[in-house]
Each structure stands twice: as C-alpha cells, then as structure tokens.
Scaffold this active site. Structure first.
Site, PDB file in Angstrom:
ATOM      1  N   PHE A   1      55.855   3.299  12.051  1.00  0.00           N
ATOM      2  CA  PHE A   1      56.081   1.870  11.874  1.00  0.00           C
ATOM      3  C   PHE A   1      56.365   1.596  10.406  1.00  0.00           C
ATOM      4  O   PHE A   1      55.999   2.388   9.533  1.00  0.00           O
ATOM      5  CB  PHE A   1      54.864   1.063  12.329  1.00  0.00           C
ATOM      6  CG  PHE A   1      54.642   1.091  13.818  1.00  0.00           C
ATOM      7  CD1 PHE A   1      55.075   0.043  14.618  1.00  0.00           C
ATOM      8  CD2 PHE A   1      54.005   2.166  14.430  1.00  0.00           C
ATOM      9  CE1 PHE A   1      54.880   0.063  15.989  1.00  0.00           C
ATOM     10  CE2 PHE A   1      53.811   2.202  15.799  1.00  0.00           C
ATOM     11  CZ  PHE A   1      54.255   1.143  16.588  1.00  0.00           C
TER      12      PHE A   1
ATOM     13  N   HIS B   1      51.408   9.256   1.696  1.00  0.00           N
ATOM     14  CA  HIS B   1      50.084   9.835   1.494  1.00  0.00           C
ATOM     15  C   HIS B   1      49.938  10.483   0.121  1.00  0.00           C
ATOM     16  O   HIS B   1      50.238  11.670  -0.051  1.00  0.00           O
ATOM     17  CB  HIS B   1      49.799  10.858   2.591  1.00  0.00           C
ATOM     18  CG  HIS B   1      49.554  10.253   3.926  1.00  0.00           C
ATOM     19  ND1 HIS B   1      48.293   9.972   4.404  1.00  0.00           N
ATOM     20  CD2 HIS B   1      50.412   9.823   4.884  1.00  0.00           C
ATOM     21  CE1 HIS B   1      48.378   9.423   5.599  1.00  0.00           C
ATOM     22  NE2 HIS B   1      49.665   9.317   5.916  1.00  0.00           N
TER      23      HIS B   1
ATOM     24  N   GLY C   1      46.070   5.584   9.491  1.00  0.00           N
ATOM     25  CA  GLY C   1      45.612   5.590  10.876  1.00  0.00           C
ATOM     26  C   GLY C   1      46.758   5.589  11.862  1.00  0.00           C
ATOM     27  O   GLY C   1      47.921   5.504  11.482  1.00  0.00           O
TER      28      GLY C   1
ATOM     29  N   GLU D   1      47.321  11.444  -1.231  1.00  0.00           N
ATOM     30  CA  GLU D   1      46.303  12.502  -1.191  1.00  0.00           C
ATOM     31  C   GLU D   1      46.886  13.820  -0.692  1.00  0.00           C
ATOM     32  O   GLU D   1      46.192  14.848  -0.705  1.00  0.00           O
ATOM     33  CB  GLU D   1      45.133  12.076  -0.301  1.00  0.00           C
ATOM     34  CG  GLU D   1      45.308  12.285   1.177  1.00  0.00           C
ATOM     35  CD  GLU D   1      46.291  11.334   1.845  1.00  0.00           C
ATOM     36  OE1 GLU D   1      46.662  11.586   3.004  1.00  0.00           O
ATOM     37  OE2 GLU D   1      46.699  10.333   1.213  1.00  0.00           O
TER      38      GLU D   1
ATOM     39  N   CYS E   1      49.403   3.838   4.094  1.00  0.00           N
ATOM     40  CA  CYS E   1      50.004   4.041   5.411  1.00  0.00           C
ATOM     41  C   CYS E   1      49.690   2.879   6.365  1.00  0.00           C
ATOM     42  O   CYS E   1      50.229   1.798   6.204  1.00  0.00           O
ATOM     43  CB  CYS E   1      49.563   5.384   5.976  1.00  0.00           C
ATOM     44  SG  CYS E   1      50.778   6.111   7.108  1.00  0.00           S
TER      45      CYS E   1
ATOM     46  N   GLY F   1      48.894   4.434  15.619  1.00  0.00           N
ATOM     47  CA  GLY F   1      49.221   3.303  16.456  1.00  0.00           C
ATOM     48  C   GLY F   1      49.955   2.174  15.760  1.00  0.00           C
ATOM     49  O   GLY F   1      50.345   2.255  14.595  1.00  0.00           O
TER      50      GLY F   1
END
Length: 370
Positions: A303, A344, A230, A346, A258, A232
């Site tokens: 981050f 990731h 996700g 995937e 993540c 932010g």
C-alpha cells in the site's frame, strides 16, 4: 544426502493461472494467501519472520534458497509470518558454520508449507504484469476445482485488517530501564531490529498492542512515540489512527515506519491505496529531497499514500520519493517533530543507507527536551 522423491505441487492463482512445482520436504499440504515476491539475494529468514508479510505467499526471486541454513538470532519476530513459500531451488544442505539448523528444519518447526522447482522468473513476470493476487499452493494437484472454490473464500488484502493478528497481546519492555530516553511504541507488526536500533541509541521502550490509546501510551512518560511496520490495509486501523491523532496533539516527537507511515498519513487526512504489486526487496532506490542524496533501501509494502493529497496538505511535506515509480517514500509535518518513511531503515535484511533516520528521531527528542 539421499535422493528425495519430491511430491508434485501446484500454484493456483485466483485468475486461474497454474504453475507447477514440487513440495519441499516430505510434507503434503495446502496454503493460501496473497502472492508477492521479494528480490533480495539474502535475508530469507528475516523475511519469513517479518510480521509485515503475514498472510502472504512469498516468492523468492533468488534462484537458491536455504543454502546458508537458519540461525536462531536471525529472526524478526517469534515465528514465521508468511503463509507459504514458493522458490526455484531449495537447498536441503547448508554450508554456513554459524547456522543452527537447515532451513527445512526451521520451516518444519514452524509448520510452514513450501514448494520448489517453480519457474519463479515466469511467475514474477506474471505478477508484475497482472498484479498481486490471492493464490494457493498445494500438493492436491488432481483436485484443482476444489482448490478454486476454496480460493474464492480467501479475503482480498484490500480492506483486510491484520495488525491485530501479529501485535503483542500485552505491553512489554525492551532495552535498559536506566536508559536516557523513553519511547512508547505502537506494535502494529513491529520487527525486533527496530527495537534493537532504538535501544542501542539509548532508549528504553515500552511496546503497546495495536489498539492502545494515546493515554495508555502516555502513562510511560515517553520522550517520543513510534509507529511500527506491519501487515494488511492501513485504513481499517481506526484505533491506531485515532491514537496517532492524539499523539500529534502532545507535540512530542513521532517516528513512523512502513504501516506506521501510512497510519500517520491517514491521521492527517491523506488516503492510501493498494499498489499494483508493491515494493519488496533490499535494493529499492530512494531520493532524499531534503539532502538531495540517494539511498538504497529495504522495502516491504503493498500500500502507499496518495501523493496529490500529501502535496496539497498544508501541514505535510514530501521528504523522500521512490525513484522507480515516484511514489511517496517519506513525509514530515512542517510544524511538529513528526516524520515517517515508507521503507525499512533498520534493514534486516538490507543496506544501512537509511539508518540515519533513527539518529534524526533522537535528535528531535533531544531538541524537544530543550
């Protein structure tokens, strides 16, 4: 195709630096966001629709964007999530038979403003030297002072909670309801290919909103839990962090990717920090410290978790490390079937070196049943 008279456009960084370009298509416009770059040679459509990129102006380092068009099956969410596109050469024509439309048509359907003819090599070098920062792209080339004032109002990515902007509003199901396993997934920006990878391994998934509690997720009677990727800053996700703490008390398998990796770290008392310019691309080298093998991975994050705090935590073990800068790329809990990675597996786009992690998750689920 007839010659296009391109409108002049600019990219204005928050430190006052300006790069010049041209508007893509006939659209005039302005778009704000944090500027970042992705080094992938392919997969632009999947990148544009990845919820992890919400609120960001995407710089594509590949010189040509749009040359293979757009395909309705190559999306990772229900819409484009980037706030704007910056590229060198935009291809209005495409040559792939499997394409459903041009990339321009896809961008126009999603009302995305894009600029091309930018010196992206110089821009990427600038970001690498000076860090990711807020920026604006616009055709208002003669009104720079107004753009500067508007740019000052854009909040910094640090401290910004964005999961609520991309998460599902209501729970939904994915996969075969008669599948062998059940998984409760917390959607803090989930990609469709993650759900496909879980489903093809025999899972029926119930996807919950970002603020769901563990009790709500437990009503599905899951064999395991999943924390998604996700956008932010992870630290404002207090509800997801509390839900993760409660999930850990159940002793059921948990897998995070993540942003989910960062939430798991925070649930274990490990802090996170904003990186200088992040990792975004499909060729990032990772070392698996358990097997000693290297992996080439797809990454998208700005981050990371604190290495010293992770190594000092008696319940955690670092399992993967990024070979370029030594950041923590994977952790596991020593006494629970719980693990996460900062990349990731995937892919979509990217290599499949790390898809074994999904198999490891299901191995943990099988072991917990015995």
């Amino acid at each position: 195709m007839k010659y296009r008279e391109k409108k002049k456009a600019i990219l204005l960084l928050e430190d006052g630096t300006i790069f010049y370009g041209k508007a893509v298509g006939d659209k005039e416009g302005t778009a704000f966001g944090e500027v970042c770059f992705n080094t992938g040679m392919t997969g632009y459509q999947e990148i544009f629709t990845d919820p992890s990129y919400f609120g960001q102006l995407m710089v594509t380092t590949n010189a040509h964007i749009g040359n293979y068009g757009a395909n309705n099956d190559e999306i990772e969410s229900d819409s484009i999530k980037i706030s704007g596109l910056i590229c060198k050469n935009f291809s209005y024509n495409y040559s792939r038979p499997a394409a459903d439309k041009s990339l321009l048509g896809f961008l126009e359907e999603n009302s995305l403003f894009a600029i091309s003819d930018v010196d992206t090599r110089a821009l990427v070098c600038y970001i690498r030297d000076n860090g990711a920062m807020n920026a604006v792209i616009s055709t208002s080339v003669n009104d720079v002072e107004t753009l500067k004032e508007e740019l000052k109002k854009v909040p910094s990515m640090q401290g910004l909670e964005l999961a609520s902007k991309v998460s599902t509003k209501e729970p939904y199901y994915f996969g075969d309801e008669n599948a062998e396993y059940r998984i409760s997934a917390l959607d803090i920006g989930i990609k469709k290919n993650i759900l496909r990878n879980l489903a093809k391994r025999g899972a029926y998934i119930k996807v919950f909103p970002y603020n769901a509690t563990q009790n709500e997720m437990a009503e599905f009677n899951p064999d395991g839990y999943f924390l998604s990727n996700g956008p932010g800053d992870p630290e404002p996700l207090t509800e997801a962090i509390e839900a993760t703490k409660d999930i850990l008390k159940t002793n059921k398998p948990l897998f995070g990717i993540c942003l989910g990796h960062q939430v798991l770290a925070l649930a274990n008392g490990v802090s996170t920090y904003k990186m200088h310019h992040g990792h975004r691309g499909i060729n990032h080298p990772i070392l698996n410290l358990i097997t000693g093998k290297g992996e080439i991975t797809s990454q998208n994050h700005g981050f990371a978790i604190n290495r010293e705090e992770t190594e000092a935590n008696p319940d955690l073990e670092v399992t993967h490390t990024h070979l370029n800068d030594g950041t923590v790329a994977g952790i596991k809990m020593k006494y629970k079937n719980v693990f996460s990675v900062q990349y990731h597996p995937e892919a979509s786009p990217g290599p499949h070196d790390a898809d074994y992690l999904f198999d490891n998750f299901f191995d943990a689920i099988k072991a917990s049943r015995n």
